[in-house]
Design an enzyme around this catalytic site. Structure first.
Site, PDB file in Angstrom:
ATOM      1  N   ASN A  35      23.847   7.126 -21.689  1.00 54.19           N
ATOM      2  CA  ASN A  35      24.969   6.292 -21.434  1.00 54.19           C
ATOM      3  C   ASN A  35      24.662   4.902 -22.159  1.00 54.19           C
ATOM      4  OD1 ASN A  35      26.484   8.000 -19.917  1.00 54.19           O
ATOM      5  ND2 ASN A  35      25.150   7.280 -18.029  1.00 54.19           N
ATOM      6  N   HIS A  43      15.921  -3.946   9.225  1.00 56.89           N
ATOM      7  CA  HIS A  43      16.524  -4.515   7.963  1.00 56.89           C
ATOM      8  C   HIS A  43      18.219  -3.921   7.862  1.00 56.89           C
ATOM      9  CE1 HIS A  43      17.117  -5.278   3.695  1.00 56.89           C
ATOM     10  NE2 HIS A  43      16.359  -6.506   4.094  1.00 56.89           N
ATOM     11  N   GLU A  86      10.892  -0.612  11.039  1.00 54.19           N
ATOM     12  CA  GLU A  86       9.970  -1.045   9.667  1.00 54.19           C
ATOM     13  C   GLU A  86       8.475  -0.986  10.180  1.00 54.19           C
ATOM     14  OE1 GLU A  86      11.304  -5.080   8.294  1.00 54.19           O
ATOM     15  OE2 GLU A  86      13.503  -4.477   8.802  1.00 54.19           O
ATOM     16  N   SER A 111      10.084  -7.807   8.833  1.00 50.95           N
ATOM     17  CA  SER A 111      10.315  -8.887   7.676  1.00 50.95           C
ATOM     18  C   SER A 111      10.784 -10.141   8.001  1.00 50.95           C
ATOM     19  CB  SER A 111      11.505  -8.499   6.849  1.00 50.95           C
ATOM     20  OG  SER A 111      12.958  -8.389   7.295  1.00 50.95           O
ATOM     21  N   ASP A 136      10.258   1.952   7.050  1.00 49.03           N
ATOM     22  CA  ASP A 136      10.412   0.952   6.136  1.00 49.03           C
ATOM     23  C   ASP A 136       9.284   0.039   5.948  1.00 49.03           C
ATOM     24  OD1 ASP A 136      11.208  -0.725   4.076  1.00 49.03           O
ATOM     25  OD2 ASP A 136      13.439  -0.911   4.545  1.00 49.03           O
ATOM     26  N   HIS A 158       7.479  -4.559   3.652  1.00 53.00           N
ATOM     27  CA  HIS A 158       6.691  -5.740   3.959  1.00 53.00           C
ATOM     28  C   HIS A 158       5.146  -5.369   4.219  1.00 53.00           C
ATOM     29  CE1 HIS A 158       9.641  -8.628   3.192  1.00 53.00           C
ATOM     30  NE2 HIS A 158      10.430  -7.671   3.815  1.00 53.00           N
ATOM     31  N   LYS A 188       8.426  -6.161  -3.681  1.00 51.62           N
ATOM     32  CA  LYS A 188       7.693  -7.117  -2.895  1.00 51.62           C
ATOM     33  C   LYS A 188       6.261  -7.162  -3.356  1.00 51.62           C
ATOM     34  CE  LYS A 188      11.880  -7.363  -0.116  1.00 51.62           C
ATOM     35  NZ  LYS A 188      12.557  -6.775   0.945  1.00 51.62           N
TER      36      LYS A 188
HETATM   37  C1  PLP Z   1      13.950  -6.436   1.124  1.00 50.99           C
HETATM   38  C2  PLP Z   1      14.005  -5.143   1.877  1.00 50.99           C
HETATM   39  C3  PLP Z   1      14.728  -3.958   1.383  1.00 50.99           C
HETATM   40  C4  PLP Z   1      15.219  -3.917   0.239  1.00 50.99           C
HETATM   41  O1  PLP Z   1      14.415  -3.680  -0.923  1.00 50.99           O
HETATM   42  P1  PLP Z   1      14.980  -3.877  -2.183  1.00 50.99           P
HETATM   43  O2  PLP Z   1      14.344  -3.106  -3.278  1.00 50.99           O
HETATM   44  O3  PLP Z   1      15.064  -5.252  -2.559  1.00 50.99           O
HETATM   45  O4  PLP Z   1      16.429  -3.371  -2.378  1.00 50.99           O
HETATM   46  C5  PLP Z   1      14.630  -2.759   2.180  1.00 50.99           C
HETATM   47  N1  PLP Z   1      14.039  -3.183   3.583  1.00 50.99           N
HETATM   48  C6  PLP Z   1      13.503  -4.227   3.899  1.00 50.99           C
HETATM   49  C7  PLP Z   1      12.735  -4.077   5.190  1.00 50.99           C
HETATM   50  C8  PLP Z   1      13.219  -5.190   3.216  1.00 50.99           C
HETATM   51  O5  PLP Z   1      12.552  -6.406   3.667  1.00 50.99           O
END
Ligand code: PLP
Length: 363
Positions: free
Chosen positions: A48, A125, A168, A172, A197, A200, A219
């Protein structure tokens, strides 16, 4: 306990039987519209990159992937990055998404749906919650890190097919950690799946018992993109079912190379991995706060206006510390969020601590 893999494998076999099974082939762009794929050279009509701009940039490393990973976007840097992520997390396999947000949005509905139950930590999150809503599964929230509350919610587990627990690793906006070992035990006891997740927590969390381990490259790794680590079968299932993976362009090679370089640098540099947490602990000690569990140190203020004023006062003193207000955090818990990094020095941490003490005395 019946494993997720055992449930997913027959579905994958059914896809194969119906010629619906999808696989990725590493595809390398060549000059012009040529590609190399599976050891063969082709003139590609699959990109594309309408204006040929992906190869136009000053550096070859700016190369855009040109299409989604299931078409021709799955390139060598992407496959090496996935291998490195799996190795870093100690899982069989990994899959890289466009972003952490896209990963959550794609993975949760690929695992659970109508007739299933999701129980999520109250402080999860927004993108985990968005993924949960998109899935159509019943969604319940347990009080932050409250295992007794989680177990009370799981009393109805038997009424649902699959059950997914969301949390998480490092929260965060609070900087505290989830009790992963306890969550792992509860997941096993209730035949639930644990998904974490780690946006962090990169480099901080060891021995994660979660079946589905998500994270972001944007991050701790300073690049861009999202990823998930897990079993080979889980990853194959996601390649075939996660819509935000299938219908979105793969990350450019430059971004993958940047993430790979960060991963390798961190793997070989123990001191660097430790530094943010050590500096955060220096700060919490100076401020008389409970010891930091992560590089994120929240200073709870309460009212939105007071948090803003505190942030402005620190800015006047030369420190940029953002005020975090609802809807990012619950009403009445506005706060300053201090994010400590390896770029800071001990002297700078001490200077911030003095400014904070002065400020907290005055409010
Ligand atoms: C920042 C964050 C995300 C999103 O990640 P991106 O790569 O910025 O889209 C997902 N989960 C948590 C806990 C975050 O702090």
């Amino acid at each position: 306990m019946p494993s997720l893999d055992a449930e997913l494998l027959p579905e994958l076999d059914a896809l194969r039987a119906h010629s619906r099974f999808r696989e990725r082939v590493v595809t390398q762009p060549q000059e012009g519209a040529f590609i190399e794929r599976g050891g063969r050279r082709y003139l590609s009509f699959a990109s594309n990159d309408y204006f040929g701009l992906a190869q136009f940039g000053a550096a070859q490393s700016m190369l855009g992937a040109g299409s989604s990973p299931l078409v021709t976007g799955y390139h060598d840097a992407l496959s090496r990055l996935e291998a490195a992520l799996a190795a870093a997390k100690g899982t069989q396999s990994a899959l890289v998404f466009g972003s952490g947000y896209l990963a959550n949005l794609g993975i949760i509905p690929a695992i659970v749906g109508k007739g299933d139950l999701i129980v999520a930590d109250k402080l999860c999150h927004a993108c985990m919650i968005d993924g949960a809503k998109l899935s159509g599964a019943a969604l319940r929230r347990f009080a932050h890190n409250d295992m007794a509350h989680l177990q009370r919610l799981l009393a109805v587990r038997g009424e649902y097919r699959r059950c997914l627990i969301l949390t998480e690793t490092v929260f965060s906006m609070d900087g505290d950690c989830a009790p992963l070992a306890a969550l792992g035990r509860i997941a096993e006891q209730y035949e639930a799946l644990l998904m974490t997740d780690d946006a962090h927590g990169f480099g901080l969390i060891e021995n994660n018992p979660a079946t589905i381990q998500l994270g972001t490259l944007s991050k701790g790794l300073g690049a861009y993109g999202g990823y998930v680590c897990g079993s080979q079968t889980l990853i194959t299932h996601l390649i075939n079912h996660a819509r935000s993976y299938i219908f979105s362009t793969a990350l450019p090679a430059s971004v993958c190379e940047a993430a790979l370089a960060s991963l390798q640098h961190l793997a070989h540099n123990e001191a660097l991995r430790q530094k943010p947490l050590m500096l955060a602990r220096r700060l919490t000690q100076a401020l008389g706060l409970p010891e930091a569990q992560s590089p994120i140190v929240p200073i709870l203020i309460g009212e939105d206006a007071a948090a803003l004023a505190a942030s402005v006062a620190l800015a006047d003193a030369g420190f940029w510390v953002p005020a975090i207000r609802p809807p990012t955090v619950p009403a009445g818990t506005a706060r300053l969020r201090i994010s400590v990094t390896a770029n800071h020095t001990s002297e700078q941490i001490d200077a911030l601590a003095s400014a904070m003490k002065e400020l907290l005395c005055s409010i």
